[in-house]
Design a protein around this motif. Sequence first.
Motif, PDB file in Angstrom:
ATOM      1  N   LYS A 280      53.512  -8.930  65.452  1.00 45.34           N
ATOM      2  CA  LYS A 280      53.503  -7.637  66.153  1.00 45.34           C
ATOM      3  C   LYS A 280      54.738  -6.860  65.717  1.00 45.34           C
ATOM      4  O   LYS A 280      55.790  -7.440  65.454  1.00 45.34           O
ATOM      5  CB  LYS A 280      53.516  -7.861  67.658  1.00 45.34           C
ATOM      6  CG  LYS A 280      52.215  -8.452  68.168  1.00 45.34           C
ATOM      7  CD  LYS A 280      51.969  -8.093  69.633  1.00 45.34           C
ATOM      8  CE  LYS A 280      50.590  -8.569  70.069  1.00 45.34           C
ATOM      9  NZ  LYS A 280      50.473 -10.060  70.056  1.00 45.34           N
ATOM     10  N   TYR A 281      54.606  -5.555  65.651  1.00 49.07           N
ATOM     11  CA  TYR A 281      55.729  -4.724  65.219  1.00 49.07           C
ATOM     12  C   TYR A 281      56.144  -3.767  66.326  1.00 49.07           C
ATOM     13  O   TYR A 281      55.319  -3.340  67.131  1.00 49.07           O
ATOM     14  CB  TYR A 281      55.348  -3.933  63.966  1.00 49.07           C
ATOM     15  CG  TYR A 281      55.074  -4.829  62.785  1.00 49.07           C
ATOM     16  CD1 TYR A 281      56.073  -5.641  62.270  1.00 49.07           C
ATOM     17  CD2 TYR A 281      53.815  -4.879  62.204  1.00 49.07           C
ATOM     18  CE1 TYR A 281      55.824  -6.478  61.198  1.00 49.07           C
ATOM     19  CE2 TYR A 281      53.556  -5.710  61.130  1.00 49.07           C
ATOM     20  CZ  TYR A 281      54.567  -6.509  60.626  1.00 49.07           C
ATOM     21  OH  TYR A 281      54.320  -7.340  59.578  1.00 49.07           O
ATOM     22  N   GLN A 283      57.396  -0.275  68.205  1.00 53.15           N
ATOM     23  CA  GLN A 283      57.198   1.165  68.123  1.00 53.15           C
ATOM     24  C   GLN A 283      58.543   1.818  68.376  1.00 53.15           C
ATOM     25  O   GLN A 283      59.251   1.437  69.303  1.00 53.15           O
ATOM     26  CB  GLN A 283      56.249   1.610  69.237  1.00 53.15           C
ATOM     27  CG  GLN A 283      54.789   1.609  68.854  1.00 53.15           C
ATOM     28  CD  GLN A 283      53.987   2.494  69.800  1.00 53.15           C
ATOM     29  OE1 GLN A 283      54.413   2.758  70.925  1.00 53.15           O
ATOM     30  NE2 GLN A 283      52.834   2.958  69.343  1.00 53.15           N
ATOM     31  N   GLU A 294      54.828   3.043  65.093  1.00 54.92           N
ATOM     32  CA  GLU A 294      54.888   1.594  64.932  1.00 54.92           C
ATOM     33  C   GLU A 294      55.133   1.299  63.456  1.00 54.92           C
ATOM     34  O   GLU A 294      54.717   2.071  62.592  1.00 54.92           O
ATOM     35  CB  GLU A 294      53.533   1.024  65.341  1.00 54.92           C
ATOM     36  CG  GLU A 294      53.483  -0.479  65.463  1.00 54.92           C
ATOM     37  CD  GLU A 294      52.042  -0.957  65.702  1.00 54.92           C
ATOM     38  OE1 GLU A 294      51.845  -2.161  65.877  1.00 54.92           O
ATOM     39  OE2 GLU A 294      51.133  -0.103  65.686  1.00 54.92           O
TER      40      GLU A 294
END
Lengths: 365, 365
Positions: A280-281, A283, A294
């Motif tokens: 997951k990245y 934002q 993101e």
Amino acid sequence: MMFEPFWKKMSDKYNATIGGGDLMSYFSDGNNVCWFLEPELGAAIRRLHGVVGNAVTDDRYIVVGTGSSQLFQALLYAFTTPGGPEPVSVVSSAPYYSSYAEVAGFLRSELYKWEGDAYKFNKKGAYIEVVNSPNNPDGTLREAVVMNRTGNGNGKLIYDFAYYWPQFTAITGAADYDNMLFTISKCTGHAGSRIGWALVKDKDIAKKMTEYITISSIGVSKESQFRAAKIIEVVCNGSQNVVGSVKSESFFEYGRKILSKRWQKLRETIQNSEYLILPKYPQEHCLFSGKLAETLSAYAWLESKDDTKDCNEFLRGLKIVGQSGKICGAHQRFARVNLMCREEEFNQFIERLSATRGKGIINGH
Amino acid sequence: MMFEPFWKKMSDKYNATIGGGDLMSYFSDGNNVCWFLEPELGAAIRRLHGVVGNAVTDDRYIVVGTGSSQLFQALLYAFTTPGGPEPVSVVSSAPYYSSYAEVAGFLRSELYKWEGDAYKFNKKGAYIEVVNSPNNPDGTLREAVVMNRTGNGNGKLIYDFAYYWPQFTAITGAADYDNMLFTISKCTGHAGSRIGWALVKDKDIAKKMTEYITISSIGVSKESQFRAAKIIEVVCNGSQNVVGSVKSESFFEYGRKILSKRWQKLRETIQNSEYLILPKYPQEHCLFSGKLAETLSAYAWLESKDDTKDCNEFLRGLKIVGQSGKICGAHQRFARVNLMCREEEFNQFIERLSATRGKGIINGH
């Protein structure tokens, strides 16, 4: 090749035309430290960083290279001195771009030596740490680690900002480091041009980098520099809404839209996967677009849920070409897949990935 | 820059125009050993050697490089193996092109090591000999020497044919060696393009050279390759009297005429000199022009009559920029001056050289 449709569409608006007698000399500007940098390209690079806001160019020397690989090598050369007690260690946090290891090691130089993961580096002597942010292969945002971990203050830092552009991540500020690398292949997609540039604070480092490029290739293709300057001009005009360029021509918006669609498809495909997961990245607020953005990595960094599995072998079973995490200094349960391909290749990748659902794991993986 | 007027004149007949979406990929031809070679450039190179008759291209792989310097390094890499007992010696007969020494030494590689003059090399082990013919700096025609001198059969040979073109010397046959280097900067004068090529007999050597260029710069500028192919096409058409190209457009004739005039002026200037002499060159039948042709070196290799004098220091006193013979592994009574400059620079060189007559030697020289 992901950005090719944009540039194909732009082709009639802009062509780079070179006459038979143009750009014949080795020299571009004898008064510049980097004497083979075309002044137009230097100006375009400064304008681009100003427009995007991703790096400080004031009080910086620009050194152009045959891709940023050559500039990375030029920095290794600039940071080291013949006759030192032992080769200077070169490190980067794993997972790292595999090319750093190759480039630092392939000539068995006595000046420098690849030592792998910055998290495992514990030597006392001089070292060079490469920080790639967003990082190839895993898309994470990075900072230097050796100094904080070990207190070793003998390090030189190289910031590889190949992916610090608005299509890939939020621009959170103008990077202000001493040695920063960029490349047109990731910025606009023109990989065939082999144009990279370094923003360098110290004049002696810029001089020694120039010396490296002089010895290794007597400068950098003038044709590529000429065209890169034109391409950057198109990107800047589009981003600044310069008269004659309409809003739809913003390259970075176009790039972000494509990557965003690809990541959406990819996440949809992976979310039901029995075998694979994706990172997951974060934002963050992007100063360039004024929106929350993101990170949209240029690569899928896939991880096998079963950590005894070899992820790249699993992908190979699906006829997907990836790179094993091992090559990047990570575990083999990870693998990297390039997302910057042509649309049809991306769709094929998604199709093959989807085939795993319900089919059971292939051949022992 | 000597050939610039020819190409300026040709500019309206031929332009290289590149669209925004062209040449974007790293790849040119995935089926070729040298996957980054543009097929059009490969074809143009084969045609050019056929037209000129200076080298065999049948059963040869073409590897393109960022100038022939990069290809020289690629060959050093291809000829050596990590983990050998000691670095492989690299030699060339003095006076040699100073860049060989720089390139082979600057990274302190454990794979190879510069050992200087091939006439003084007496080691038993593996070695690489570079043969540059006609030779930079002294214009002589060269053959390999180590094997004949010492019987050491562990040598690999690199033939650097940068100047084996009809403007510089008689084409006496199609060179048929295993590893031959050429560069567009000397062939047509387009030094800014940084395009060189190797004709290589052995597939594994071509592969390893390709690997070198992949690691060091991920290929070679597509724009330069595209333009080089066009330029070579113009040269071939002019030489073959292709319909639409008139006799006056023969590039090699043009080049020879200019160099010939320069050498005439230079010899006239030197013949009465109290201080300097020039080498004499052979005349041979040129298969390309069908005429007797003397070697017209791209460089003046000047020698002080008084062999205790430093020739380059003497030139510096005349405000002439040369390169000391010492840098080329020769005595300091020699110095090299580039003759491939713009017309006005050449005239200035002759003027400054003429000033020595009657003026007495300058400042102790």
